[in-house]
Design a protein around this motif. Structure first.
Motif, mmCIF file in Angstrom:
data_model
loop_
_atom_site.group_PDB
_atom_site.id
_atom_site.type_symbol
_atom_site.label_atom_id
_atom_site.label_comp_id
_atom_site.label_asym_id
_atom_site.label_seq_id
_atom_site.Cartn_x
_atom_site.Cartn_y
_atom_site.Cartn_z
ATOM 1 N N GLY A 15 -15.441 -11.473 -3.123
ATOM 2 C CA GLY A 15 -15.524 -10.843 -1.816
ATOM 3 C C GLY A 15 -14.191 -10.631 -1.145
ATOM 4 O O GLY A 15 -14.124 -10.077 -0.042
ATOM 5 N N GLY A 16 -13.107 -11.047 -1.812
ATOM 6 C CA GLY A 16 -11.780 -10.906 -1.229
ATOM 7 C C GLY A 16 -11.010 -9.763 -1.842
ATOM 8 O O GLY A 16 -11.546 -8.662 -2.048
ATOM 9 N N ILE A 17 -9.761 -10.030 -2.191
ATOM 10 C CA ILE A 17 -8.911 -8.981 -2.748
ATOM 11 C C ILE A 17 -8.472 -9.371 -4.159
ATOM 12 O O ILE A 17 -8.445 -10.555 -4.510
ATOM 13 N N PRO A 18 -8.120 -8.382 -4.982
ATOM 14 C CA PRO A 18 -7.656 -8.694 -6.337
ATOM 15 C C PRO A 18 -6.297 -9.389 -6.318
ATOM 16 O O PRO A 18 -5.586 -9.399 -5.298
ATOM 17 N N SER A 19 -5.927 -9.928 -7.465
ATOM 18 C CA SER A 19 -4.644 -10.633 -7.564
ATOM 19 C C SER A 19 -3.499 -9.695 -7.887
ATOM 20 O O SER A 19 -2.356 -10.123 -7.995
ATOM 21 N N HIS A 20 -3.789 -8.397 -8.043
ATOM 22 C CA HIS A 20 -2.752 -7.425 -8.384
ATOM 23 C C HIS A 20 -2.327 -6.639 -7.145
ATOM 24 O O HIS A 20 -2.917 -6.765 -6.077
ATOM 25 N N ALA A 21 -1.313 -5.799 -7.342
ATOM 26 C CA ALA A 21 -0.852 -4.924 -6.258
ATOM 27 C C ALA A 21 -1.810 -3.746 -6.152
ATOM 28 O O ALA A 21 -1.484 -2.603 -6.462
ATOM 29 N N SER A 22 -3.015 -4.025 -5.713
ATOM 30 C CA SER A 22 -4.130 -3.093 -5.785
ATOM 31 C C SER A 22 -4.111 -2.101 -4.624
ATOM 32 O O SER A 22 -3.296 -2.222 -3.698
ATOM 33 N N PRO A 23 -5.022 -1.114 -4.642
ATOM 34 C CA PRO A 23 -5.069 -0.164 -3.519
ATOM 35 C C PRO A 23 -5.304 -0.832 -2.171
ATOM 36 O O PRO A 23 -4.911 -0.280 -1.133
#
Length: 793
Positions: free
Chosen positions: A130-138
């Motif tokens: 439910g959070g954000i990915p661990s990469h430099a995502s959009p």
């Protein structure tokens, strides 16, 4: 080689603040990976404060934090328009953490406030359900490059600076990433950069020594060999090497000052003095420990400066002593000196970041839809092929398209927001007309007999599909438009790059703060059915299969049957937003079927009955159903289908035949699967509920079954397409090898029409004899039979 700089007391004072900001970025990064609660360690760390699931990448993160902090300094010092591309984008804590510290993150996500409560939310959301990915995502402001898959950072960076004269892209290249084929080739992008009209890319090789479990190649060669490599690629490397913070701050500051001054000098020479000699652009090699500032050892094994720091180096729930190691690690950054009583970054440190749109997380180029301007488009109808009657000869569909693209380039030349890219295939794919108004951009040496090479041009060609794709993606992501033309078989080289871009579009479409960008448009010519001269290696239509795997919200596939349909489709694609459009068209002379008005109507519908080719109502009976539906999708399948229909209508005149042509492949799916899909009622109205359907398809036949398996009449749909049979042969023999030819299509129809009786059986015998005659003829004369070559509707 870069000389060691001995810091002065003034330097040391300035670097003290930079170092504090770096410590804050490192603290926030470690917190994102590990902490569930107690974000500022206002009490002793407990196991309950640690996330139950630990994911992320630490090893690259501190080095990227170091780079980001120093880039902030030069942005302010030189008032730079700069964005940050993280090649090792798996170091997501760095880009998320730095955009948080500079304030751009909280502006996009107000709930992640710049206080202790917001810091807790920032930590909790990272790499968590439910959070954000661990990469430099959009989801991360300032990012145009996720970096989950390595190899594309430098290509994206160059794409971003083409036609962006004031922009500098600081591109961090991981030394593991540097081992990939696309990245290794991308170093040569500097031969295509025009210092007068383009911006600049500042590559920063993050030489920290290790990949996941192995050393990197560039870290295990000599300094001399590494320097020679980059100089041989046309760069001027500046080395920053060490691990002691004060010394490294001094070296990095001096290196960035030198690099920015060199970039400005080269641009000034080109823009103000007309000096067009290709610059030897600066780059930086940052040689620092992997997992810098992290635990030196973990469980008796080296960690900092070792591959073991690559991901999550501590696991407090599983290993005794790791909780204390984590607490000591976090406290080593002295958070009480960095954050105030409310949990906000102390004002004197926050002031080190740029302000407003100069912050790399807020730069409009990193949210390209904000800068996107509509293309100036000519009226595509003015380029129409004249079709006084169906079946008139044509010069080649893409050759009709070429003048239209030429004028798109011409009309948008002043705006400098449209480019055509391809791997040395623009002429081969029938688009030579574009060179009537523009050149290929090229900044390496030229010879007197070169054609269409110049420092500036709307066409970019490099014999690397990876570079063309990466350049175009970077160009689109920063708010411009373009077209990638390529041989159909070799577009597979960028399969994975397409995957990543489609995923980016899919995710960013759900982020209200991200503006839609221009579509990624592919024109695939020199396709499977007309690669008879190149043979089996050039015969593969499978890119379509890959494309339709992606989200229906972002992918579109078009197979226009003739030039006028191609013009209509391409006009639509160039105007569209936030899609991947795949258009497949031929370049060889081929029959033309529709007038421009008919083509416009047909393409708007995406699928339809060609009444002029059908005879289902020849006796005037209203609402009559056909005995057979002859369907086609693609230019060669359309030709063979219509040839088959002409045989059926002549030999079996009582047979009612309906011809259905498909331009928009996604029309075959139900609307529940794709927004372009036909309703069941609409599909049945075209294909009937119970009559045999002989479907000639451009690509692998099972894709049609996959798209139509839910339809009422699916059991009666018989598909012919490419079945991996090919060689160097004649154009018609390619269809014969795959049973897509007119003779096989007629026999397929007869097999499903028992009412044809003896007449049908006799026709099959004659057609089988024709196939044998065809084989003898091509082996004797090396070309197709005259009745094939000269056939007319």
């Amino acid at each position: 080689m870069n000389q060691i700089h001995t810091p002065t007391p003034k330097d040391q004072s300035a670097f003290k603040d930079l170092d504090a900001y770096w410590r804050a970025a490192n603290y926030v990064s470690v917190g994102q990976i590990f902490l569930w609660d107690n974000p500022l360690l206002r009490r002793p760390l407990a196991l309950a404060d640690v996330k139950p699931m630990l994911l992320g990448h630490w090893g690259t993160t501190p080095g990227q934090n170091f780079i980001y902090v120093h880039l902030n300094r030069v942005i302010k010092a030189y008032d730079l328009d700069m964005i940050y591309v993280s090649g090792p984008g798996h170091g997501g804590p760095a880009v998320v953490g730095n955009t948080y510290l500079e304030g751009s993150y909280s502006e996009v996500y107000p709930e992640i406030s710049r206080d202790e409560s917001g810091l807790r939310k920032l930590f909790r959301q990272f790499s968590f359900p439910g959070g954000i990915p661990s990469h430099a995502s959009p989801e991360c402001p300032g990012s145009i490059h996720e970096g989950g898959e390595l190899g594309y950072s430098l290509s994206h960076s160059f794409g971003a600076v083409f036609d962006n004269p004031e922009l500098i892209v600081a591109c961090v290249v991981g030394d593991g990433e540097a081992e990939t084929g696309p990245l290794a080739t991308a170093w040569h992008s500097n031969k295509f950069l025009d210092p007068a009209t383009d911006g600049a890319v500042l590559p920063i090789l993050h030489l920290n020594g290790y990949k996941i479990a192995n050393p990197t190649v560039l870290a295990r060669i000599t300094h001399e060999e590494l320097e020679q490599f980059f100089r041989g690629c046309g760069w001027t490397p500046i080395f920053v090497e060490g691990h002691e913070p004060v010394q490294m701050h001094a070296l990095m500051a001096a290196a960035l000052d030198q690099a920015v001054q060199e970039i400005r000098r080269f641009q000034c020479q080109a823009r103000e003095h007309g000096q067009m000699e290709r610059p030897r652009w600066p780059m930086i090699v940052l040689n620092s420990p992997k997992g810098w500032t992290g635990p030196k050892e973990v469980d008796g094994e080296p960690n900092e400066g070792n591959f073991r720091s690559h991901q999550v180096p501590l696991h407090p729930a599983e290993h005794a002593g790791h909780l204390k190691l984590l607490e000591d690690w976090l406290l080593s950054y002295r958070p009480d000196e960095l954050f105030d009583e409310h949990g906000g970054l102390r004002p004197e440190l926050a002031a080190l970041a740029p302000s407003g749109l100069r912050r790399m997380g807020a730069n409009p180029h990193a949210n390209g839809g904000q800068l996107l301007r509509d293309l100036k488009m000519p009226d595509y109808r003015e380029y129409a092929a004249q079709v006084p009657a169906p079946g008139v000869p044509g010069v080649g569909d893409t050759r009709v398209l070429g003048p239209f693209l030429r004028d798109v380039a011409r009309l948008n030349d002043a705006e400098r927001n449209f480019r055509i890219l391809g791997p040395d295939e623009t002429v081969s794919n029938g688009l030579a007309a574009v060179f009537e108004t523009t050149n290929r951009q090229w900044n390496a040496a030229t010879a007197p007999d070169d054609k269409w090479l110049a420092p500036q041009g709307r066409v970019m060609e490099m014999l690397s599909e990876h570079q063309c794709e990466g350049w175009l993606e970077g160009y689109l992501l920063t708010g411009r438009h373009g077209l990638f033309n390529c041989y159909e078989a070799f577009i597979h080289i960028v399969d994975s790059m397409f995957n990543q871009h489609a995923k980016w579009l899919n995710v960013s479409a759900d982020l209200p703060w991200r503006r839609k960008i221009a579509s990624l448009n592919y024109l695939l010519a020199s396709h499977v059915w007309r690669q008879d001269h190149n043979g089996f290696t050039h015969q593969d239509p499978g890119f379509i299969d890959l494309v339709v795997n992606k989200s229906a919200e972002v992918v579109r596939v078009y197979l226009p049957p003739d030039a006028n349909c191609l013009l209509s489709v391409m006009d639509h694609c160039l105007r569209s937003r936030h899609y991947v459009n795949v258009v497949i068209a031929g370049k060889h002379p081929a029959p033309q079927w529709l007038t421009m008005d008919a083509a416009v109507a047909h393409c708007a519908a995406g699928i339809g009955i060609w009444e002029w080719a059908s005879n289902e109502s020849a006796d005037g009976e209203a609402g009559a159903e056909p005995d057979v539906v002859m369907a086609c999708c693609g230019d060669v399948p359309t030709l063979e289908t219509l040839a088959a229909v002409s045989i059926l209508r002549e030999a079996l005149p009582d047979l009612r035949v309906r011809v259905v042509n498909v331009v928009d492949l996604m029309k075959l799916q139900p609307p529940s699967e794709h927004p372009h899909g036909l309703s069941d009622e609409g599909f049945d109205a075209l294909f009937t509920r119970d009559k045999p359907v002989i479907f000639a398809f451009h690509a692998y036949p099972w894709l049609i079954h996959r798209l139509t398996y839910r339809r009422t009449n699916h059991k009666n749909i018989h598909v012919r397409g490419y079945k991996e049979e090919g060689t160097i042969t004649t154009p018609f023999d390619m269809t014969v090898l795959n049973d897509l030819d007119r003779f096989h299509l007629v026999m397929d129809a007869i097999d499903r029409l028992p009412q044809t009786g003896a007449e049908g059986a006799n026709l099959k015998v004659r057609l089988a004899a024709k196939l044998e005659e065809h084989k003898r003829h091509i082996r004797t004369y090396g070309q197709d039979m005259p009745e094939i070559r000269n056939w007319r509707w």
